[in-house]
Design an enzyme around this catalytic site. Structure first.
Site, short mmCIF file in Angstrom:
data_model
loop_
_atom_site.label_atom_id
_atom_site.label_comp_id
_atom_site.label_asym_id
_atom_site.label_seq_id
_atom_site.Cartn_x
_atom_site.Cartn_y
_atom_site.Cartn_z
N ASP A 50 0.72 -1.37 -0.07
CA ASP A 50 0.09 -0.05 -0.03
C ASP A 50 0.79 1.12 0.10
O ASP A 50 1.79 1.24 0.54
CB ASP A 50 -1.01 -0.05 1.16
CG ASP A 50 -2.13 0.85 0.97
OD1 ASP A 50 -1.95 1.98 0.48
OD2 ASP A 50 -3.39 0.40 1.46
N SER A 86 -7.12 3.87 -1.74
CA SER A 86 -6.81 2.23 -1.86
C SER A 86 -8.18 1.32 -2.46
O SER A 86 -7.70 0.45 -3.14
CB SER A 86 -6.46 2.05 -0.22
OG SER A 86 -5.43 2.77 0.27
N ASN A 90 -12.81 5.26 -0.88
CA ASN A 90 -12.65 4.46 0.67
C ASN A 90 -13.96 4.53 1.36
O ASN A 90 -14.09 3.97 2.32
CB ASN A 90 -11.51 5.20 1.15
CG ASN A 90 -10.24 4.71 0.57
OD1 ASN A 90 -10.23 3.62 -0.17
ND2 ASN A 90 -9.22 5.36 0.97
N ASP A 106 2.48 2.87 3.49
CA ASP A 106 1.57 3.81 3.28
C ASP A 106 1.10 4.47 4.76
O ASP A 106 1.02 5.79 4.59
CB ASP A 106 0.27 3.09 2.67
CG ASP A 106 -1.09 4.12 2.83
OD1 ASP A 106 -1.08 4.90 1.61
OD2 ASP A 106 -1.75 4.34 3.43
N HIS A 159 1.80 8.70 5.01
CA HIS A 159 1.05 9.60 5.28
C HIS A 159 1.75 10.53 6.76
O HIS A 159 1.41 11.46 6.75
CB HIS A 159 -0.38 8.79 6.02
CG HIS A 159 -1.27 8.35 4.77
ND1 HIS A 159 -1.99 9.43 4.26
CD2 HIS A 159 -1.78 7.27 4.38
CE1 HIS A 159 -2.81 8.96 3.20
NE2 HIS A 159 -2.78 7.81 3.50
N ASP A 210 -1.07 0.13 -5.02
CA ASP A 210 -2.35 0.67 -5.23
C ASP A 210 -2.10 2.02 -5.82
O ASP A 210 -3.03 2.35 -6.63
CB ASP A 210 -3.16 0.41 -3.97
CG ASP A 210 -2.81 1.15 -2.93
OD1 ASP A 210 -1.53 1.24 -2.82
OD2 ASP A 210 -3.58 0.95 -1.70
N HIS A 211 -1.18 2.96 -5.56
CA HIS A 211 -1.06 4.26 -5.63
C HIS A 211 0.16 4.69 -4.89
O HIS A 211 0.82 3.97 -4.29
CB HIS A 211 -2.13 4.97 -4.95
CG HIS A 211 -2.58 4.78 -3.49
ND1 HIS A 211 -1.70 5.18 -2.65
CD2 HIS A 211 -3.64 3.97 -2.84
CE1 HIS A 211 -2.14 4.90 -1.39
NE2 HIS A 211 -3.04 4.25 -1.49
N HIS A 243 -2.80 10.92 -0.78
CA HIS A 243 -2.83 10.42 -2.10
C HIS A 243 -4.62 10.53 -2.24
O HIS A 243 -5.32 10.96 -1.51
CB HIS A 243 -2.69 8.88 -2.26
CG HIS A 243 -2.95 7.80 -1.06
ND1 HIS A 243 -4.35 7.33 -1.40
CD2 HIS A 243 -2.62 7.58 0.02
CE1 HIS A 243 -4.64 6.74 -0.42
NE2 HIS A 243 -3.56 6.79 0.65
#
EC number: 3.1.4.-
Length: 441
Positions: free
Chosen positions: A32, A71, A92, A193, A197, A240-241, A354
């Site tokens: 992630d 996600s 999400n 992830d 963040h 995923d990103h 994101h």
């Protein structure tokens, strides 16, 4: 005589189908928030586990996620090959105004209802329907009954597994494949992830977690070599990103400064993409007020750009707000998502986010693969998240369901772009030969 000739052709056709034991098994990793340049050539010098995958397999320049670059929409795009407006997992956070129920990043009980998931069939469900077992570890959605099916084994996600728990899940996944308990094992990893963040994409905290992940991957490579599995196992790793820096003190859009929040009956999510359901008779008023806001765009559902492949989603709101890169949309600053930084009070801002326009560079993800079906030390042109499904189906010998991916973008990374003969192709071959057999005999 004709019936015996026909029988012979049927037997010949069936003999061309590869036995399940002949197919290499598949080990998947979903990392992630792993941005494409976290493993640039410079970064790889300090990451032997990732470098091993690159040197012995395939690395794409980058992978463009689906819009929104969040996600859950991309979890489902990766495993179905479909755009978000086709599989309907469009955020999400989602809301069904007809039933007044919500999907809240998979955390609430209603998030497990079939209505959010049954818009498309993920790969693990297709495999289970074909009597091919799947083991999944912390993979969001594996706990959900999708089209009345769950994977053979699901170690349910929680926030968030430790490094030791993740390392054990990798070992357990490998054992499930070698012991014949699964033909595909899928492992989800979240800490990249989380630290992106909390501290930002280029923070030391994110880099440290990447190095910890790298050590686990290096140990996996050693296990594969020691167990003699190089010719029996394909390994695919994707994200995923990506992630970008956010500066909340300077780049916050407070909706309360532009609209009367009493005109809104439901607001879902905050950040780069926000969904609004205005009260009856208030849509035009709210839309016109938001059009004047700088550093974001507001779209009525029918006006959302086609390139997002988003607006036809079942749960898309009447108004969708999309922020410019680095900007954050919120009702008011007091509702900004803090994290407690290990203390009992919320004292720290987030530094990475994101969900922005999926074509932006910072939103790009990663794709790596190695094993008997993949070329060695091969650098691939960019792909899209919709393409990954076809790759997985090919190496598993699964007939892909209709999808939005491109085979031409990915076929060159495989040793044989033709893949296994599929049942459909063999039936077509048999039907083309059958009339000739009837004439001859």
């Amino acid at each position: 005589m004709a019936k015996y000739s026909t029988l012979s052709l049927i037997l010949l056709t069936l003999s061309l189908l590869p036995p399940s034991s002949a197919r290499p098994k598949l080990l998947l990793f979903l990392i992630d928030g792993f941005r494409f340049d976290y493993i640039s050539d410079g970064e790889l010098q300090h990451l032997p586990g990732f470098r091993h995958m690159v040197e012995r397999g395939v690395k794409v320049d980058y992978m463009t996620p689906a819009f929104p670059s969040l996600s859950y929409p991309n979890y489902y795009t990766l495993m179905t090959g479909r755009h978000c407006e086709t599989h309907h997992m469009t955020g999400n956070f989602m809301w069904d105004p007809k039933k007044n129920i919500s999907f809240d990043i998979g955390a609430n009980e209603d998030s497990r209802l079939p209505q959010w998931w049954d818009g498309a069939e993920p790969l693990w469900v297709t495999m289970e329907k074909a009597k091919r077992k799947v083991s999944m570890y912390y993979w969001p959605g594996c706990e959900v009954e999708i089209r009345a099916i769950k994977p053979n084994y699901c170690r349910e996600y929680f926030y968030y597994p430790s490094e030791a728990e993740f390392g054990k899940s990798v070992t357990d996944a490998l054992q499930s494949l070698t012991r014949g308990n699964a033909e595909m094992a899928a492992v989800y990893y979240e800490r990249i992830d989380v630290e992106g963040h909390h501290h930002g994409p280029w923070s030391e905290e994110r880099k440290n977690v990447t190095r910890e992940l790298d050590q686990i991957l290096w140990h996996l490579h050693q296990q594969i070599r020691e167990m003699g599995l190089e010719s029996e196992l394909n390994v695919i790793l994707f994200s995923d990103h990506g992630m970008t820096d956010v500066f909340w003190m300077d780049k916050v859009i407070e909706l309360k400064n532009y609209i009367d929040m009493q005109d809104i009956i439901q607001m879902k999510d905050r950040g780069p993409v926000v969904s609004l359901w205005p009260a009856e008779g208030k849509l035009s008023k709210v839309y016109e007020e938001l059009r004047a806001v700088q550093h974001m765009n507001v779209y009525q559902k029918e006006d959302i750009p086609e390139r997002f492949h988003y607006k036809k989603g079942t749960f898309v709101s009447p108004l969708t707000l999309v922020a410019e890169l680095g900007w954050f949309i919120i009702e008011r600053k007091e509702k900004l998502p803090f994290w407690n930084n290990g203390t009992s009070i919320n004292i720290a801002w987030q530094h990475g986010w994101h969900g922005y326009d999926n074509e932006l560079m910072d939103m790009r993800g990663v794709f790596l693969a190695y094993g008997p079906d993949f070329k060695v030390n091969f650098r691939s042109a960019p792909i899209r998240s919709t393409d990954v499904y076809n790759i997985m189906c090919n190496v598993l010998g699964i007939e892909p369901l209709p999808n939005n991916g491109s085979w031409s973008r990915v076929q060159f990374m495989l040793r044989s772009s033709s893949g296994f003969p599929t049942t459909l192709h063999l039936i077509n071959l048999w039907l083309s030969v059958l009339p000739l057999s009837l004439i001859l005999f």
